[in-house]
Scaffold this motif. Sequence first.
Motif, short mmCIF file in Angstrom:
data_model
loop_
_atom_site.label_atom_id
_atom_site.label_comp_id
_atom_site.label_asym_id
_atom_site.label_seq_id
_atom_site.Cartn_x
_atom_site.Cartn_y
_atom_site.Cartn_z
N ALA A 84 0.83 -1.22 0.00
CA ALA A 84 0.00 0.00 0.00
C ALA A 84 0.86 1.26 0.00
O ALA A 84 0.53 2.26 -0.67
N ILE A 85 1.97 1.24 0.74
CA ILE A 85 2.86 2.41 0.77
C ILE A 85 3.48 2.62 -0.61
O ILE A 85 3.55 3.75 -1.11
N TYR A 86 3.96 1.55 -1.23
CA TYR A 86 4.56 1.68 -2.55
C TYR A 86 3.55 2.23 -3.57
O TYR A 86 3.90 3.04 -4.44
N ALA A 87 2.28 1.83 -3.45
CA ALA A 87 1.25 2.33 -4.36
C ALA A 87 0.99 3.81 -4.12
O ALA A 87 0.73 4.57 -5.06
N ALA A 88 1.08 4.23 -2.85
CA ALA A 88 0.78 5.63 -2.52
C ALA A 88 1.95 6.56 -2.81
O ALA A 88 1.74 7.75 -3.07
N PHE A 130 1.75 10.24 11.92
CA PHE A 130 1.17 9.32 12.90
C PHE A 130 0.00 8.60 12.25
O PHE A 130 -0.91 9.23 11.70
N ALA A 131 0.02 7.27 12.28
CA ALA A 131 -1.03 6.46 11.66
C ALA A 131 -1.90 5.81 12.74
O ALA A 131 -1.37 5.12 13.62
N PRO A 132 -3.22 6.02 12.70
CA PRO A 132 -4.12 5.41 13.69
C PRO A 132 -4.04 3.89 13.67
O PRO A 132 -3.73 3.28 12.65
N PRO A 136 -2.68 -5.63 12.99
CA PRO A 136 -1.50 -6.00 12.19
C PRO A 136 -1.86 -6.99 11.08
O PRO A 136 -2.62 -7.93 11.29
N GLY A 137 -1.30 -6.75 9.90
CA GLY A 137 -1.53 -7.61 8.77
C GLY A 137 -2.80 -7.34 8.00
O GLY A 137 -3.04 -7.95 6.96
N SER A 138 -3.63 -6.42 8.49
CA SER A 138 -4.92 -6.16 7.86
C SER A 138 -4.81 -5.14 6.73
O SER A 138 -3.88 -4.33 6.69
N GLU A 139 -5.78 -5.19 5.83
CA GLU A 139 -5.86 -4.18 4.78
C GLU A 139 -6.12 -2.81 5.38
O GLU A 139 -5.67 -1.79 4.86
N ALA A 140 -6.84 -2.78 6.52
CA ALA A 140 -7.14 -1.50 7.19
C ALA A 140 -5.85 -0.83 7.67
O ALA A 140 -5.71 0.39 7.58
N LEU A 141 -4.91 -1.64 8.18
CA LEU A 141 -3.63 -1.07 8.60
C LEU A 141 -2.89 -0.51 7.40
O LEU A 141 -2.32 0.58 7.46
N GLY A 142 -2.91 -1.24 6.29
CA GLY A 142 -2.26 -0.76 5.07
C GLY A 142 -2.84 0.56 4.63
O GLY A 142 -2.10 1.48 4.25
N ALA A 143 -4.16 0.69 4.68
CA ALA A 143 -4.81 1.93 4.27
C ALA A 143 -4.45 3.08 5.20
O ALA A 143 -4.20 4.20 4.76
N SER A 144 -4.40 2.80 6.51
CA SER A 144 -4.06 3.83 7.50
C SER A 144 -2.65 4.36 7.29
O SER A 144 -2.41 5.57 7.26
#
Length: 430
Positions: A84-88, A130-132, A136-144
């Motif tokens: 997700a970071i690489y995409a962003a 700061f990321a809410p 761990p390992g979830s798509e939600a964490l990736g999005a955050s």
Amino acid sequence: MNTTRALVHPRDEIMRTMDRIYRYRMTTTSGGNLSIRDADGNIWITPARVDKGNLTRNDIVCVAADGSVDGLHPPSSEFPFHKAIYAARPNIQAIVHAHPVALVAFSICQQTPNTRLFHQAHSVCGKIGFAPYACPGSEALGASIANTFSEGCDSVILENHGVVVGGDCLASAFKRFEAFEFAGKTLIKANQLGELRFLSDAQLDQAAQRGVDFQSFDPGVASADERELRRQLCEFVQRGCRQRLLISTEGSFSARLDGDAFLITPTQKDRELLSAEDFVLVDGDRRETGKLASRAARAHQAIYKQHPHVQAIVFAHPVNATAFSATDVPFDVRTIPESYVFLRDVRRADYGVQYGSDGSIADFVTSRNPAAILENDGVLVTGSSVLDAFDRLEVLESTAEAVINAKSIGAVSAMPKSVIDELCDAFNLK
């Protein structure tokens, strides 16, 4: 952007960097993950559930751009947020995630370190975010996390989790990660001493704009003395990094050769990875062809010129001593005999003195005062040899840590004047 052509295989680069992070105790056996995105869009990443202290190159996993996986193990469970970071952020080519103790402390207090306490940390760490929290390992964490990076952040604290940093290569991501944890540790230590002092924009600019100008020259055949000093400097700089007395992005170490000549660390090179050949010979207004001397070279030169007894100099940023430099709390070495015998009275230099061209930094050390605290910039230590300077640096940092630790126990009891007088007589301290 990093313009150096990458020649080390991603498997080896990840393995070596994780080994270093583990040796520095900035991750645990099971914690943390590293990745590299190559030019073809493949993501090389540490595996899931493999001992970080015994990682081999064959353990590294490659997730191809089409999603296929090549490796002996599954990729890290945190692969979703790397992707997700690489995409962003297309400009990010490497990521470091771990749970170093200081930054974890900030994460569980829902705070981010203020890197303005030290110019190098502020410069290297980039924009802080700061990321809410998310599982761990979830798509939600990736999005955050990706959302925080998409705002231009380079170093991100994860709520109740740890830290993620990105860089244009793994070497720069590691340096950013190390500098961020250094800032966090220094802030925690300094808070135990007193009120912190942070740098203004003007002060940060003063550090960023400093530099040295030397003419290049081709030295003759290296003497046996020069070769020996190169070996010693290499050995002690690497030891200093391993013992966390130096960080990879900052600090300088030099040794006098003869006359106006001395050897010094190069600028903008990872301190732990230096070889004997990397050190730069400086002689008067000339420096060795093809090499860039440390930006502190003129400060070293001024000290050698004013103090013939000085044979080695180190500017360094050990955490506890740097904590003193970021506060106005006096640093009293009258703690145990070794501290006073080795360091005597440690003076304090105003911010930026060492960046000036007038050589006034040399006024802050003498034969009676071999070390100085540099306001918001660590310490300066001199010695009669490379070993002597390094030994004093170790004693200085140990003393600073002991004093900070003592404050959590009770009032610090300094040795009285009668004891100091006895030490001066016993060790011929004039």
